[in-house]
Design an enzyme around this catalytic site. Structure first.
Site, short mmCIF file in Angstrom:
data_model
loop_
_atom_site.label_atom_id
_atom_site.label_comp_id
_atom_site.label_asym_id
_atom_site.label_seq_id
_atom_site.Cartn_x
_atom_site.Cartn_y
_atom_site.Cartn_z
N SER A 21 47.32 48.77 29.28
CA SER A 21 46.55 47.60 28.83
C SER A 21 47.41 46.68 27.96
CB SER A 21 45.33 48.07 28.04
OG SER A 21 44.70 46.95 27.44
N LYS A 72 32.15 49.27 32.61
CA LYS A 72 31.48 47.99 32.30
C LYS A 72 29.98 47.99 32.58
CE LYS A 72 35.31 44.74 32.77
NZ LYS A 72 35.76 43.49 33.39
N ASN A 93 31.82 43.50 28.84
CA ASN A 93 33.25 43.74 28.59
C ASN A 93 33.59 43.68 27.10
OD1 ASN A 93 33.25 40.95 28.07
ND2 ASN A 93 35.31 40.71 28.90
N ASP A 108 33.99 37.61 30.62
CA ASP A 108 34.87 37.44 31.79
C ASP A 108 34.65 36.08 32.48
OD1 ASP A 108 36.26 39.86 31.68
OD2 ASP A 108 34.65 40.93 32.72
N THR A 159 32.06 41.52 53.72
CA THR A 159 30.70 41.98 53.98
C THR A 159 29.76 40.86 53.55
OG1 THR A 159 31.51 44.16 53.31
CG2 THR A 159 29.13 43.94 53.61
N SER A 161 26.64 40.35 53.77
CA SER A 161 25.36 40.71 53.13
C SER A 161 25.52 40.83 51.61
CB SER A 161 24.82 42.01 53.72
OG SER A 161 25.75 43.05 53.52
N LYS A 162 26.71 41.22 51.14
CA LYS A 162 26.90 41.33 49.68
C LYS A 162 26.93 39.94 49.04
CE LYS A 162 29.63 45.53 49.40
NZ LYS A 162 30.92 46.02 48.91
N ILE A 225 42.30 35.67 40.49
CA ILE A 225 42.12 36.40 39.22
C ILE A 225 43.16 37.53 39.06
CG2 ILE A 225 39.67 35.84 39.11
CD1 ILE A 225 39.14 38.86 39.68
#
Ligand code: ATR
Length: 286
Positions: A21, A72, A93, A108, A159, A161-162, A225
């Site tokens: 990190s 998260k 977050n 975020d 996908t 549908s998502k 990102i």
């Protein structure tokens, strides 16, 4: 006896893995720069230890923490209060310990928007936006863009549908469509801003791209990102097409700066934070 006001306040990040990190380096730099007596540590917390870690934060008087993968979402029921944006996103977050009460935020999406704003040539309301991906990161950014006033935000995803589900769940009113990746490729010249939120192109699969950018207009702003690598294959192609490109380091430091502000009431120097991140990643910004 020690005066409690002279004690060092402790902050940190909880996640797994957290060994690499960059958050300790940027937050500790900001504490030093602002003469705040505090220290930020990376706490490795396994999935099964999250509840104990949260109890520990209260017991030890840790003043605040960031929360990263894989905690998260799971952290939400363990906190005392969730701010409305974080509640809508369904992920936290940033946690603030307010005299023993743990409050969850999500910086975020707002961090992404702060990093984007200096590059905007039109307002978000007037911009046609295409998001690629429909996972957790897309959810945070999409809901935040919609909350900031963006209205024309289409979502494309492997996908479909998502993407449809995200549109249904968005708390703000938008004129959004769910598209396949192929359909989005064909319509790319419609968009002013492209927001790449999938993991495609992340190290070690650095040659992979989510979309072909053949139809993009050169005036578009293209963001990714991902920050490992700093300049993804997707951003390289966008740059070749003449687009303005924005890598993931901006979102990373802005979400951190907003968390820092929640904890301390001070907004840190984002450009100094950014320099530290770029040095650690060994690159130059896009
Ligand atoms: P995060 O929380 O980081 O956003 P996630 O919730 O796992 O991660 O979402 C990953 C996103 O990347 C999804 O949109 C996923 O597409 P699917 O919904 O179809 O799974 C997308 N993604 C990941 N790998 C992909 C690949 N090889 N091709 C296309 N899309 C991919």
């Amino acid at each position: 006896m020690t005066d409690s006001r002279t004690l060092t306040n402790v902050f940190g990040v909880i996640g797994c893995p957290v060994g690499h990190s960059m958050s300790p380096a940027i937050h500790n730099h900001a504490f030093r720069s602002l003469n705040i007596e505090a220290f930020y540590h990376a706490f490795h917390v396994e999935k099964g230890e999250l509840e104990n870690a949260i109890i520990g934060i209260k017991a030890l008087g840790i003043k605040g923490c960031n929360v990263t993968i894989p905690h998260k979402e799971a952290v939400i029921p363990l906190l005392d209060e969730i701010e409305s944006t974080a509640k809508a996103i369904g992920a936290v977050n940033t946690v603030v310990n307010e005299n023993g009460k743990l409050i969850g935020y999500n910086t975020d999406g707002k961090g992404f928007i702060s990093s984007l704003k200096p590059y905007l040539t039109a307002s978000l309301e007037e911009s046609r936006i295409l998001m690629i991906g429909a996972g957790g990161a897309a959810r945070a950014i999409y809901f935040s863009l919609a909350a900031e006033g963006a209205r024309e935000i289409d979502l494309c995803n492997r996908t479909v549908s998502k993407a449809e589900r995200l549109i249904e769940e968005c708390p703000a009113q938008t004129r959004s469509r769910a598209l396949s990746l192929q359909a989005a490729e064909k319509e790319l010249n419609n968009y002013d801003i492209i927001v790449q939120t999938t993991s495609i192109g992340m190290h070690p699969h650095v040659e992979e791209k989510p979309l072909n950018l053949e139809n993009i207009k050169s005036s578009a702003i293209v963001t990714d990102i991902i920050y490992n690598p700093i300049k993804t294959a997707f951003l390289k192609e966008a740059e070749e097409k003449g687009c303005t490109i924005l890598d993931g380091t901006g979102m990373f430091v802005h979400q951190a700066a907003l968390a820092f502000e929640h904890w301390t009431g001070h907004f840190p120097d984002v450009s100094e934070m950014h320099d530290i991140v770029m040095k650690k990643l060994g690159g130059t910004p896009c």
